[in-house]
Design a protein around this motif. Structure first.
Motif, PDB file in Angstrom:
ATOM      1  N   THR A 239     146.178  77.036  14.404  1.00 27.90           N
ATOM      2  CA  THR A 239     145.241  77.172  15.527  1.00 27.90           C
ATOM      3  C   THR A 239     145.610  76.205  16.659  1.00 27.90           C
ATOM      4  OG1 THR A 239     143.674  75.671  14.475  1.00 27.90           O
ATOM      5  CG2 THR A 239     143.257  78.023  14.191  1.00 27.90           C
ATOM      6  N   ALA A 240     146.134  75.026  16.274  1.00 29.76           N
ATOM      7  CA  ALA A 240     146.527  74.058  17.315  1.00 29.76           C
ATOM      8  C   ALA A 240     147.692  74.599  18.145  1.00 29.76           C
ATOM      9  CB  ALA A 240     146.900  72.721  16.677  1.00 29.76           C
ATOM     10  N   LEU A 241     148.509  75.446  17.523  1.00 28.38           N
ATOM     11  CA  LEU A 241     149.699  75.952  18.221  1.00 28.38           C
ATOM     12  C   LEU A 241     149.428  77.226  19.031  1.00 28.38           C
ATOM     13  CD1 LEU A 241     152.451  75.281  15.525  1.00 28.38           C
ATOM     14  CD2 LEU A 241     152.013  74.005  17.633  1.00 28.38           C
ATOM     15  N   THR A 242     148.193  77.701  19.023  1.00 26.99           N
ATOM     16  CA  THR A 242     147.865  78.842  19.889  1.00 26.99           C
ATOM     17  C   THR A 242     147.738  78.324  21.322  1.00 26.99           C
ATOM     18  OG1 THR A 242     145.503  78.497  19.571  1.00 26.99           O
ATOM     19  CG2 THR A 242     146.586  80.039  18.064  1.00 26.99           C
ATOM     20  N   TRP A 243     147.754  79.231  22.267  1.00 27.92           N
ATOM     21  CA  TRP A 243     147.618  78.849  23.668  1.00 27.92           C
ATOM     22  C   TRP A 243     146.318  78.072  23.887  1.00 27.92           C
ATOM     23  CZ3 TRP A 243     150.315  77.745  27.595  1.00 27.92           C
ATOM     24  CH2 TRP A 243     149.783  77.757  28.880  1.00 27.92           C
TER      25      TRP A 243
ATOM     26  N   TRP B  39     137.339  69.981  18.184  1.00 25.82           N
ATOM     27  CA  TRP B  39     137.224  70.574  16.856  1.00 25.82           C
ATOM     28  C   TRP B  39     136.163  71.685  16.844  1.00 25.82           C
ATOM     29  CZ3 TRP B  39     140.130  70.198  12.526  1.00 25.82           C
ATOM     30  CH2 TRP B  39     139.634  70.831  11.388  1.00 25.82           C
ATOM     31  N   GLU B  40     135.025  71.384  17.450  1.00 22.20           N
ATOM     32  CA  GLU B  40     133.936  72.374  17.450  1.00 22.20           C
ATOM     33  C   GLU B  40     134.354  73.657  18.185  1.00 22.20           C
ATOM     34  OE1 GLU B  40     130.282  71.154  19.339  1.00 22.20           O
ATOM     35  OE2 GLU B  40     129.277  73.015  18.749  1.00 22.20           O
ATOM     36  N   GLU B  41     135.057  73.462  19.293  1.00 22.77           N
ATOM     37  CA  GLU B  41     135.489  74.608  20.097  1.00 22.77           C
ATOM     38  C   GLU B  41     136.401  75.539  19.286  1.00 22.77           C
ATOM     39  OE1 GLU B  41     137.045  73.177  23.834  1.00 22.77           O
ATOM     40  OE2 GLU B  41     138.146  75.049  24.091  1.00 22.77           O
ATOM     41  N   ILE B  42     137.287  74.940  18.503  1.00 21.70           N
ATOM     42  CA  ILE B  42     138.270  75.753  17.782  1.00 21.70           C
ATOM     43  C   ILE B  42     137.781  76.134  16.386  1.00 21.70           C
ATOM     44  CG2 ILE B  42     140.692  75.846  17.004  1.00 21.70           C
ATOM     45  CD1 ILE B  42     141.111  75.075  19.726  1.00 21.70           C
ATOM     46  N   TRP B  43     137.122  75.172  15.699  1.00 21.88           N
ATOM     47  CA  TRP B  43     136.808  75.375  14.279  1.00 21.88           C
ATOM     48  C   TRP B  43     135.320  75.472  13.964  1.00 21.88           C
ATOM     49  CZ3 TRP B  43     139.420  75.831   9.524  1.00 21.88           C
ATOM     50  CH2 TRP B  43     140.786  76.073   9.668  1.00 21.88           C
ATOM     51  N   GLY B  44     134.465  75.132  14.926  1.00 22.75           N
ATOM     52  CA  GLY B  44     133.025  75.227  14.645  1.00 22.75           C
ATOM     53  C   GLY B  44     132.442  73.903  14.179  1.00 22.75           C
ATOM     54  N   ASP B  45     131.258  73.972  13.569  1.00 18.46           N
ATOM     55  CA  ASP B  45     130.498  72.735  13.345  1.00 18.46           C
ATOM     56  C   ASP B  45     130.766  72.051  11.998  1.00 18.46           C
ATOM     57  OD1 ASP B  45     129.222  74.739  11.961  1.00 18.46           O
ATOM     58  OD2 ASP B  45     127.198  74.066  12.445  1.00 18.46           O
ATOM     59  N   HIS B  46     131.649  72.605  11.168  1.00 14.64           N
ATOM     60  CA  HIS B  46     131.995  71.926   9.905  1.00 14.64           C
ATOM     61  C   HIS B  46     133.330  71.216  10.074  1.00 14.64           C
ATOM     62  CE1 HIS B  46     128.710  73.668   7.662  1.00 14.64           C
ATOM     63  NE2 HIS B  46     128.973  74.823   8.249  1.00 14.64           N
ATOM     64  N   MET B  47     133.283  69.886   9.974  1.00 12.46           N
ATOM     65  CA  MET B  47     134.510  69.111  10.193  1.00 12.46           C
ATOM     66  C   MET B  47     135.095  68.696   8.848  1.00 12.46           C
ATOM     67  SD  MET B  47     133.163  66.804  13.373  1.00 12.46           S
ATOM     68  CE  MET B  47     134.806  66.367  13.892  1.00 12.46           C
TER      69      MET B  47
ATOM     70  N   LEU C 200     145.516  69.244  25.006  1.00 13.55           N
ATOM     71  CA  LEU C 200     145.961  68.457  26.150  1.00 13.55           C
ATOM     72  C   LEU C 200     144.775  67.932  26.942  1.00 13.55           C
ATOM     73  CD1 LEU C 200     149.052  70.567  27.266  1.00 13.55           C
ATOM     74  CD2 LEU C 200     149.036  68.318  26.145  1.00 13.55           C
ATOM     75  N   ARG C 201     143.731  68.761  27.044  1.00 13.77           N
ATOM     76  CA  ARG C 201     142.535  68.325  27.777  1.00 13.77           C
ATOM     77  C   ARG C 201     141.791  67.215  27.041  1.00 13.77           C
ATOM     78  NH1 ARG C 201     140.102  73.767  28.889  1.00 13.77           N
ATOM     79  NH2 ARG C 201     141.126  74.476  30.761  1.00 13.77           N
ATOM     80  N   SER C 202     141.840  67.285  25.731  1.00 14.47           N
ATOM     81  CA  SER C 202     141.004  66.394  24.927  1.00 14.47           C
ATOM     82  C   SER C 202     141.463  64.934  24.982  1.00 14.47           C
ATOM     83  CB  SER C 202     140.996  66.905  23.488  1.00 14.47           C
ATOM     84  OG  SER C 202     140.235  66.069  22.697  1.00 14.47           O
ATOM     85  N   GLY C 203     142.778  64.689  24.971  1.00 18.08           N
ATOM     86  CA  GLY C 203     143.245  63.304  25.122  1.00 18.08           C
ATOM     87  C   GLY C 203     144.180  62.858  24.022  1.00 18.08           C
ATOM     88  N   MET C 204     144.634  61.604  24.163  1.00 15.43           N
ATOM     89  CA  MET C 204     145.702  61.082  23.295  1.00 15.43           C
ATOM     90  C   MET C 204     145.321  61.022  21.819  1.00 15.43           C
ATOM     91  SD  MET C 204     148.520  60.850  24.500  1.00 15.43           S
ATOM     92  CE  MET C 204     149.413  60.083  23.147  1.00 15.43           C
ATOM     93  N   LYS C 205     144.061  60.675  21.537  1.00 17.16           N
ATOM     94  CA  LYS C 205     143.671  60.552  20.126  1.00 17.16           C
ATOM     95  C   LYS C 205     143.787  61.903  19.427  1.00 17.16           C
ATOM     96  CE  LYS C 205     140.602  56.540  20.189  1.00 17.16           C
ATOM     97  NZ  LYS C 205     141.212  55.900  21.337  1.00 17.16           N
ATOM     98  N   SER C 206     143.395  62.962  20.161  1.00 18.86           N
ATOM     99  CA  SER C 206     143.490  64.306  19.576  1.00 18.86           C
ATOM    100  C   SER C 206     144.950  64.694  19.387  1.00 18.86           C
ATOM    101  CB  SER C 206     142.827  65.341  20.493  1.00 18.86           C
ATOM    102  OG  SER C 206     141.519  64.946  20.783  1.00 18.86           O
TER     103      SER C 206
END
Ligand code: SAH
Length: 347
Positions: free
Chosen positions: A300-304, A76-84, A311-317
């Protein structure tokens, strides 16, 4: 990994007496996860069995939440930053916002929440803040900087607490803010010490809403403000006992992947606050203002970059990402409401 750091000196937690739990049957909400079945089936076998089952169900939920955020926060932080949390948008904003536009919308959510609660006029009075369910501390750092206040955040996820503290250090804020692993339902703080009690999108994870609210009220200083911004289900109509089966089914599917227990309505929160004699209780439905959020997250999830990170993050993601369309459906059909509930503790 060091999960907790010492809080700013004046916020050091002291042992406290256990608060007796206020349990309104309708608001002691069973987890939707498999262990809740145990809770239900043991109900007729006596209160000891029920208590034991409820404890293990609550424990399983806590563990699930911690693991979920341990795994997904980095992504989440990588894509969206520190506000969840959701952004706050003008209701008719159909334009596709840039990344910075969404970040601004998330900051706006904090500002609108403070304004709604009437906190902005009282800036000088905000000295101590608790961020209940703090994620990686975006709100805490923002609020501490805005008010020059000391802020302590609690989360169930050790990964989040560490990351939040690292970010505070990197932003030269560690003298003002700190983060630790602690349970919102049993907070390690003295009674009545916080001028602002902030819960941004954590209430939906709480299996016992009455206990949650009671803890928020307990740690609030006399005259202090409480702000709860949270996912709710729609208010029930007069005479309606529960949601429609299809509505419940939709929420149950969301609960499984996002580690949520049963939901409640904003009216339920208002009733709880009224029962505790809080003042200036206000609530609003901001569902229209958050409508652009989930479509943007899905884009954003559908971008490359998004797909690779997922995929790297795991099943929960991955499961979380697959659940996002259900959130959109829930808002569109009026089952899910984005609620803000605020109040003041009497002097
Ligand atoms: N408020 C943050 C994070 C929202 S995500 C933000 O807006 O950025 C939900 C957060 O609630 C996570 O940090 C999770 O660990 C926390 N949470 C859920 N249940 C909790 C509990 N019982 N006690 C403490 N934190 C909890």
């Amino acid at each position: 990994m060091k999960a907790t750091l010492a809080p700013p000196s004046s916020l050091i937690s002291l042992p406290r007496h256990k608060v007796s739990s206020l349990r309104s049957p309708s608001l002691l909400l069973q987890s939707q996860r498999p262990s809740s079945a145990l809770m239900t089936t043991t109900a007729s076998r006596g209160s000891v069995a029920v208590t034991a089952a409820a404890t293990s169900s609550a424990e399983a939920l806590r563990e699930g939440i911690a693991e979920f955020y341990n795994e997904t926060s980095g992504l989440w932080e990588e894509i969206w930053g520190d506000h969840m949390h959701h952004g706050f948008y003008d209701p008719d904003s159909s334009v596709q916002l840039s990344d910075s536009g969404h970040r601004e919308a998330q900051i706006r959510m904090i500002e609108e929440s403070l304004r709604f609660a009437g906190v902005t006029e009282e800036e000088k009075k905000i000295k101590r803040v608790v961020d209940v369910g703090c994620g990686i501390g975006g709100s805490s750092r923002y609020i501490a900087s805005k008010f020059g206040a000391e802020c302590i955040g609690i989360t169930l996820s050790p990964v989040q607490a560490k990351r939040a503290n690292d970010l505070a250090t990197a932003q030269s804020l560690s003298h003002k803010v700190s983060f630790q692993v602690a349970d919102a339902l049993d907070q390690p703080f003295e009674d009545g010490i916080f001028d602002l009690v902030w819960s941004m999108e954590s209430g939906e994870h709480m299996p016992d809403k009455a206990k949650f609210v009671k803890e928020l009220v307990r740690v609030t200083a006399p005259g202090g403000r409480i702000i709860i911004v949270t996912w709710c289900h729609r208010n029930l109509s007069q005479g309606e006992e529960s949601l429609q089966p299809w509505e419940q089914n939709l929420l149950d599917r969301i609960c499984k992947t996002f580690y949520l227990p049963a939901w409640c309505s904003t009216s339920d929160y208002v009733e709880l606050l009224q029962s505790l004699s809080l003042q200036d209780i206000k609530c609003a439905d901001w569902s229209e203002n958050v409508a652009p959020f989930w479509p943007a997250v899905i884009r954003t999830a559908l971008t490359w970059k998004g797909l690779v990170s997922l995929l790297r993050s795991g099943m929960k993601s991955i499961k979380g990402a697959l659940t996002m369309p259900l959130m959109i459906e829930g808002y569109k059909k009026g089952v899910i409401k984005f609620g803000i509930i605020t109040c003041q503790k009497p002097l």
